[in-house]
Every structure is written in structure tokens, then in C-alpha cells.
Design a protein around this motif. Structure first.
Motif, PDB file in Angstrom:
ATOM      1  N   ASN A  62       6.615   5.607   2.708  1.00 29.66           N
ATOM      2  CA  ASN A  62       5.860   5.175   1.659  1.00 29.66           C
ATOM      3  C   ASN A  62       6.008   4.484   0.977  1.00 29.66           C
ATOM      4  O   ASN A  62       5.279   3.977  -0.467  1.00 29.66           O
ATOM      5  CB  ASN A  62       4.618   6.109   1.321  1.00 29.66           C
ATOM      6  CG  ASN A  62       3.234   6.789   2.115  1.00 29.66           C
ATOM      7  OD1 ASN A  62       2.950   6.338   2.951  1.00 29.66           O
ATOM      8  ND2 ASN A  62       3.169   7.952   2.531  1.00 29.66           N
ATOM      9  N   ASN A  63       6.963   4.098   0.594  1.00 31.83           N
ATOM     10  CA  ASN A  63       8.216   2.976   0.450  1.00 31.83           C
ATOM     11  C   ASN A  63       8.170   3.940  -1.847  1.00 31.83           C
ATOM     12  O   ASN A  63       8.465   3.458  -2.123  1.00 31.83           O
ATOM     13  CB  ASN A  63       7.439   1.906  -0.465  1.00 31.83           C
ATOM     14  CG  ASN A  63       7.998   1.007  -0.771  1.00 31.83           C
ATOM     15  OD1 ASN A  63       9.618   1.114  -0.606  1.00 31.83           O
ATOM     16  ND2 ASN A  63       7.951  -0.541  -1.360  1.00 31.83           N
ATOM     17  N   LYS A  64       8.001   5.312  -1.655  1.00 30.30           N
ATOM     18  CA  LYS A  64       7.901   6.182  -3.179  1.00 30.30           C
ATOM     19  C   LYS A  64       9.607   6.457  -2.902  1.00 30.30           C
ATOM     20  O   LYS A  64       9.961   7.173  -2.098  1.00 30.30           O
ATOM     21  CB  LYS A  64       6.719   7.027  -2.872  1.00 30.30           C
ATOM     22  CG  LYS A  64       5.673   6.769  -3.153  1.00 30.30           C
ATOM     23  CD  LYS A  64       5.117   7.981  -3.973  1.00 30.30           C
ATOM     24  CE  LYS A  64       3.809   7.929  -3.137  1.00 30.30           C
ATOM     25  NZ  LYS A  64       2.930   9.642  -4.018  1.00 30.30           N
ATOM     26  N   LYS A 109       0.401  -1.010   0.442  1.00 34.87           N
ATOM     27  CA  LYS A 109       0.099  -0.256  -0.028  1.00 34.87           C
ATOM     28  C   LYS A 109       0.960   1.262  -0.334  1.00 34.87           C
ATOM     29  O   LYS A 109       1.727   1.627   0.816  1.00 34.87           O
ATOM     30  CB  LYS A 109      -0.978   0.034   1.022  1.00 34.87           C
ATOM     31  CG  LYS A 109      -2.056  -0.624   1.516  1.00 34.87           C
ATOM     32  CD  LYS A 109      -3.613  -0.245   1.841  1.00 34.87           C
ATOM     33  CE  LYS A 109      -4.593  -1.500   2.371  1.00 34.87           C
ATOM     34  NZ  LYS A 109      -4.943  -1.042   3.559  1.00 34.87           N
ATOM     35  N   THR A 110       0.401   2.493  -0.858  1.00 34.81           N
ATOM     36  CA  THR A 110       1.173   3.186  -0.872  1.00 34.81           C
ATOM     37  C   THR A 110       0.388   5.189   0.464  1.00 34.81           C
ATOM     38  O   THR A 110      -0.948   4.495  -0.317  1.00 34.81           O
ATOM     39  CB  THR A 110       1.829   3.573  -2.433  1.00 34.81           C
ATOM     40  OG1 THR A 110       0.383   4.261  -3.025  1.00 34.81           O
ATOM     41  CG2 THR A 110       2.608   2.469  -2.681  1.00 34.81           C
ATOM     42  N   THR A 121      -0.160   5.530   2.984  1.00 37.72           N
ATOM     43  CA  THR A 121      -0.472   5.065   3.994  1.00 37.72           C
ATOM     44  C   THR A 121      -0.858   6.495   5.752  1.00 37.72           C
ATOM     45  O   THR A 121      -1.365   6.344   5.969  1.00 37.72           O
ATOM     46  CB  THR A 121      -1.052   3.883   4.842  1.00 37.72           C
ATOM     47  OG1 THR A 121       1.209   3.468   4.788  1.00 37.72           O
ATOM     48  CG2 THR A 121      -1.684   3.200   3.228  1.00 37.72           C
ATOM     49  N   ILE A 122       1.137   6.327   4.909  1.00 46.74           N
ATOM     50  CA  ILE A 122       2.090   7.601   6.342  1.00 46.74           C
ATOM     51  C   ILE A 122       1.632   8.637   6.021  1.00 46.74           C
ATOM     52  O   ILE A 122       2.539   9.406   4.684  1.00 46.74           O
ATOM     53  CB  ILE A 122       2.738   7.037   6.592  1.00 46.74           C
ATOM     54  CG1 ILE A 122       2.755   5.577   6.417  1.00 46.74           C
ATOM     55  CG2 ILE A 122       3.128   7.921   7.385  1.00 46.74           C
ATOM     56  CD1 ILE A 122       4.085   5.143   7.125  1.00 46.74           C
ATOM     57  N   PRO A 123       0.591   9.451   6.738  1.00 45.07           N
ATOM     58  CA  PRO A 123       1.251  11.211   6.536  1.00 45.07           C
ATOM     59  C   PRO A 123       2.443  11.434   6.577  1.00 45.07           C
ATOM     60  O   PRO A 123       2.683  11.783   7.318  1.00 45.07           O
ATOM     61  CB  PRO A 123       0.049  11.973   7.045  1.00 45.07           C
ATOM     62  CG  PRO A 123      -0.375  10.988   7.757  1.00 45.07           C
ATOM     63  CD  PRO A 123      -0.316   9.438   7.985  1.00 45.07           C
ATOM     64  N   LEU A 124       2.692  12.013   5.206  1.00 41.92           N
ATOM     65  CA  LEU A 124       3.857  13.159   4.786  1.00 41.92           C
ATOM     66  C   LEU A 124       4.443  14.361   4.966  1.00 41.92           C
ATOM     67  O   LEU A 124       3.850  14.771   3.677  1.00 41.92           O
ATOM     68  CB  LEU A 124       5.301  12.301   3.972  1.00 41.92           C
ATOM     69  CG  LEU A 124       5.631  10.693   4.697  1.00 41.92           C
ATOM     70  CD1 LEU A 124       6.444   9.753   3.818  1.00 41.92           C
ATOM     71  CD2 LEU A 124       6.321  10.619   5.618  1.00 41.92           C
ATOM     72  N   LYS A 125       5.563  14.920   5.425  1.00 41.06           N
ATOM     73  CA  LYS A 125       5.118  16.816   4.783  1.00 41.06           C
ATOM     74  C   LYS A 125       6.646  16.493   4.085  1.00 41.06           C
ATOM     75  O   LYS A 125       7.167  17.873   2.776  1.00 41.06           O
ATOM     76  CB  LYS A 125       5.262  17.529   6.027  1.00 41.06           C
ATOM     77  CG  LYS A 125       4.285  17.690   6.609  1.00 41.06           C
ATOM     78  CD  LYS A 125       4.689  19.188   8.230  1.00 41.06           C
ATOM     79  CE  LYS A 125       5.310  20.019   8.032  1.00 41.06           C
ATOM     80  NZ  LYS A 125       5.192  20.627   8.865  1.00 41.06           N
ATOM     81  N   TYR A 126       7.250  15.625   4.060  1.00 42.12           N
ATOM     82  CA  TYR A 126       8.467  15.576   3.328  1.00 42.12           C
ATOM     83  C   TYR A 126       8.555  14.202   2.920  1.00 42.12           C
ATOM     84  O   TYR A 126       9.880  13.878   2.752  1.00 42.12           O
ATOM     85  CB  TYR A 126       9.623  16.221   4.814  1.00 42.12           C
ATOM     86  CG  TYR A 126       9.480  17.557   5.235  1.00 42.12           C
ATOM     87  CD1 TYR A 126       9.197  18.666   4.405  1.00 42.12           C
ATOM     88  CD2 TYR A 126       9.301  16.816   6.357  1.00 42.12           C
ATOM     89  CE1 TYR A 126       9.065  19.522   4.813  1.00 42.12           C
ATOM     90  CE2 TYR A 126       9.378  18.337   7.408  1.00 42.12           C
ATOM     91  CZ  TYR A 126       9.402  19.534   6.540  1.00 42.12           C
ATOM     92  OH  TYR A 126       8.621  20.499   7.707  1.00 42.12           O
ATOM     93  N   GLY A 127       8.292  13.945   1.746  1.00 43.56           N
ATOM     94  CA  GLY A 127       8.260  12.551   1.283  1.00 43.56           C
ATOM     95  C   GLY A 127       8.174  12.805   0.010  1.00 43.56           C
ATOM     96  O   GLY A 127       9.281  14.151  -0.553  1.00 43.56           O
ATOM     97  N   ALA A 128       8.389  11.906  -0.571  1.00 40.31           N
ATOM     98  CA  ALA A 128       7.881  12.464  -1.442  1.00 40.31           C
ATOM     99  C   ALA A 128       8.108  13.084  -2.791  1.00 40.31           C
ATOM    100  O   ALA A 128       6.480  13.276  -2.105  1.00 40.31           O
ATOM    101  CB  ALA A 128       8.592  10.779  -2.885  1.00 40.31           C
TER     102      ALA A 128
END
Ligand code: FHN
Length: 454
Positions: free
Chosen positions: A252-254, A2-3, A5-12
Motif C-alpha cells: 500500500n506504499n507505506k 490510494k493507500t 487498498t490491499i489487505p495486508l497481514k504483514y504490512g507497515a
């Protein structure tokens, strides 16, 4: 998996691959050159008869048994001797071109902090050596003149800057120092883009320290700023971590960046490991020496043929292979590297159609070698010559195209569909018949013109 699913401010910053012209150009490169050069080229892995038991560009970190007294101090003064009078960027660029490299990754600054450009933010630069002249500029200009794109290697680790920390700062004093270092890093990156506007991207390194990993907000904003100033800029997955400290791939594995930058001195064993992603592989010629090491005798040195096989392995799985060179303290590319460049270049020049601008073919890997494809053309680069002179190709029945004409070096080969094979429900089998007197001394490319299957 699943992608998101975790809220991120500084993700991909993106899902999936970039599809702009700059990134397509990157995908078309196939082969690149890496150059590690700096003051570590002077000791070349040795000092006063003693040899350092690690990668030559790490020699400043020498400690313990066998280390010369006051070694770090000695190292930090080596720049006063850095006078590469043999350095000729045009010669390097011509050699790279003859090798078939389409891009260069050049160390503007490695972990020791020494800058090969006259940065206005530190005194530890080429300007204060006997040589004085801007090396980055000469390299960028010479390579660009040969039609080779340049990417700037930049180490976040900087052993020379007083504010640099590896552990996350705990005291206020450390935090203030590190704030200084962050500003310095940002200044240098902006400076590099301003000074070398033709650069296509940054190749970041030395980003594994906790101090840097904890800077998700800062690095996220900095990446955005660099991209804004320099549209099209290409940055790999090593630059920054998300707020959970995840590197390369966010929580989220991105993928964090434009391509996966984790393939160092190793290649994915099969396509499924990297499926759908852009990636590069940076490869040393000895097992693990990036900067100049005067002794190459005590370890295995890859041959041009090792490297041509790695190149096809990479390209057949949508990766670029970047081969490292470590010039000596005078600015010479060592003869062993010169020979490899020449031999590999000779092979690449006759195999280019299978390398440049090609992509993963979407077919199972054949035992004979590697498939690549471009439009309706399929290439099979043969490394394992069949003794019976028959190349038996298995094309899955659900593959859209089937072979129409097969050639080697422009000569048409007999091809026939045969009604046998291991897995007839799944595949169609074709035999490509090689002439009896076809005994090549080197791996060769079979070109297969495909047409829509009925
Ligand atoms: O520590 C460096 C090493 O010296 C070299 O620069 C390589 C190149 O990818 N990167 C680091 C190790 O990952």
C-alpha cells in the motif's frame, strides 16, 4: 496514490512518522558515523599481491580470474590472525565526537558472519581470535561516554552459518536448515539487545535474499518482539518485506520501519522525493568501499568539503548523513579518514546551529546553498558566494514568517525588502548585504531571525 487498498497481514505497522522522544532525538542528529570493521580489514582488498575488484568487505566472495586458490577457506581462517593491538575505542570515539557525529552505526556482524561480540550462538566470533575481548562492548561504552548514541549494524546474510540460504528453500532439508538459521538470527538479535542495553536501534542489512523476503510472518513477529523488549528501538525500512515481497514500502506504499533506509551512496535530488518522511543516507568516502581497502589511490576520494555539502543537502531535506570509516586490521583509523574527520569537524563546529536539531525549512532551495530551520530561526548555509556580495532571498508570500534580523557569525547584516524580482506575485524579495571585506574561505551560515508576517 490510494493507500490501504490491499489487505495486508504483514504490512507497515504504522501510518506516518513516529512522534516519540527517541525518534525526535534521531531527527536531531544530522551527522552520524558508520564503521565497517571485521576480518576483511586484514586483506584490505588485496591478497598476496593480487587485488580484488570489488568492495573490500566483500572479498570473501572473490572468484574467477585472479582469485587465490582456496580463497574462501583462507578467508574463513583469517580470524585466527585477527589481533587488532592498536584498537582503542576511546580514541575512535573522541575522533567521532570532534567530527561532530551524534550517532554511530557499528558493524556487529557483516555478511561473512564474523561476530565482533562473543556470541554464544556461534564459534565464529571475536572470542576465538588472538584478541579475544568483546569489541562491540568497548565501542558502545566509549561512544556512549562521549555522548554518542550507538546503533548496531547487523547483516541478515551470514555466509558462515550452515543454515543460511539466499534462494528460498525448496527441499525439506533446506527448509529445516533455514528454520535453524532463523532461530539463530533471532537469538543473536535478542542477545545483542540484552548485552548492549543502551543501543538505540538496529541498522539491518543483507535482507534482499528471496529466502528472507519470503519470511513475512516471521520477520513481522520478530520486529514486534524486538520493539517490545526494547521500547523506543529504531529500525529502518530494510528489515523485512510484506507478504507480497515488497521491501521498504509495503504493497500500500507505506514505509516499513521508522525511516527510509534506501539512500546508500546517493542523495535525493530534491525534497519532493522524500517529502514528509524520515530517512538516512549512508556514504562512503571512496566511491564504494566500506571495509578497509589498503589502496585508495586508484579512485576518487571525497573531500571534507564534498561531505559538508552532502551533509547540508541531507539535513535541509530532513535526512541524516552517515559517513563511513573502515579501520585497518590493527584497529587504526586510516590517516585520510582522520584528516577528513578533523577538517569536517572544524567546519561542523562552527556551523552546528544550522545542522543539529534543524528541519526542512519549507522554502524553495536557494542557489546560494541550503536552508534549514529551527523554530523561528532560519539558517542559510552559503556554499556559493555571490560576487556582488548580495544574497537575494525569495520568501513565498504565503510563508508564515518574514526576516527580522540577519546575522553572520554573530554580526548583524543589513537586510532590506526590495520591490523587484522574478516572481513578484508569488514571492517577497529581501536583499542581505554582505560587508565588502567579507571573503570567507569556507561555506558559512547566515542566521535569519524570522517573525510572523503581517
Ligand atoms: O553489501 C553491503 C555493503 O557491503 C555495505 O555494508 C553496505 C552499507 O550500507 N550495505 C550493503 C549493500 O547495500
Amino acid at each position: 496514490v490510494k493507500t490501504d487498498t490491499i489487505p495486508l497481514k504483514y504490512g507497515a505497522h504504522r501510518t506516518g512518522n513516529r512522534n516519540d522522544a527517541e525518534m525526535e532525538r534521531w531527527r536531531d542528529y544530522g551527522l552520524g558515523q558508520f564503521i565497517h570493521w571485521g576480518v576483511y580489514a586484514i586483506p584490505g582488498g588485496h591478497w598476496e599481491g593480487k587485488s580484488y575488484n570489488g568492495a573490500a568487505e566483500w572479498i570473501r566472495s572473490w572468484g574467477g580470474n585472479g582469485a587465490p586458490a582456496n580463497w574462501k577457506e583462507t578467508y574463513d581462517n583469517l580470524y585466527k590472525q585477527f589481533n587488532p593491538t592498536d584498537f582503542d575505542a576511546k580514541k575512535w570515539a573522541k575522533q567521532a565526537k570532534a567530527m561532530g557525529a551524534k550517532y554511530l552505526i557499528f558493524t556487529t556482524k557483516h555478511h561473512d558472519g564474523f561476530c565482533l561480540w562473543p556470541s554464544k550462538y556461534t564459534e565464529y566470533t571475536i572470542k576465538n581470535t588472538p584478541y579475544k575481548k568483546d569489541i562491540v562492548k568497548q565501542v558502545v561504552d566509549a561512544y556512549n561516554a562521549e555522548g554518542i548514541d550507538v546503533y548496531l549494524y547487523f547483516s541478515i546474510i551470514d555466509w558462515n552459518h550452515p543454515g543460511y540460504r539466499s534462494a528460498a528453500p525448496k527441499t525439506e532439508k533446506d527448509s529445516l536448515a533455514y528454520e535453524d538459521f532463523k532461530q539463530f538470527t533471532k537469538n543473536q538479535l535478542l542477545e545483542l539487545l540484552e548485552r548492549y542495553p543502551t543501543t538505540k536501534g538496529f541498522w539491518f542489512d543483507g535482507t534482499w535474499d528471496q529466502a528472507w523476503i519470503k519470511q513475512a510472518g516471521f520477520t513481522d513477529a520478530l520486529e514486534k518482539e524486538l520493539r517490545k523488549i526494547h521500547p523506543g528501538l529504531i529500525i529502518g525500512s530494510r528489515f523485512r518485506a510484506d507478504e507480497n515481497g515488497k521491501r521498504h514500502f509495503d504493497s500500500n506504499n507505506k514505509l516499513m520501519g521508522d525511516y527510509e533506509q534506501g539512500w546508500e551512496r546517493k542523495l535525493p535530488a530534491s525534497y519532493d522525493v522524500v517529502a514528509g518522511r524520515d530517512w538516512d543516507c549512508v556514504m562512503t568516502i571512496p566511491p564504494n568501499q566500506w571495509g578497509y581497502n589498503s589502496d585508495w589511490k586508484s579512485s576518487y576520494v571525497k573531500t571534507a568539503s564534498d561531505l559538508s555539502q552532502m551533509l547540508m543537502q541531507a539535513v535541509s531535506m530532513n535526512g541524516n548523513l552517515v559517513i563511513n570509516f573502515g579501520p585497518d586490521g590493527k584497529g587504526n583509523i586510516r590517516p585520510e579518514e582522520g584528516n577528513i574527520a578533523q577538517q569536517l569537524g572544524q567546519w561542523v563546529s562552527q556551523s552546528g546551529e544550522a545542522i543539529y536539531g534543524t528541519r526542512y525549512a519549507g522554502l524553495p532551495k536557494p542557489d546560494y546553498g541550503y536552508y534549514t530551520k529551527k523554530g523561528q530561526q532560519l539558517f542559510l548555509t552559503v556554499f556559493n558566494q555571490p560576487v556582488n556580495k548580495v544574497l537575494r532571498l525569495a520568501i513565498p508570500r504565503d510563508y508564515a514568517d518574514e526576516p527580522k534580523q540577519v546575522t553572520v557569525a554573530g554580526k548583524k547584516l543589513e537586510v532590506k525588502r526590495i520591490d523587484m524580482g522574478m516572481d513578484r506575485d508569488k514571492n517577497l524579495y529581501y536583499d542581505v548585504i554582505l560587508p565588502n571585506d567579507f571573503n570567507p574561505k569556507q561555506p558559512y551560515v547566515i542566521t535569519i531571525d524570522m517573525e510572523k508576517a503581517n
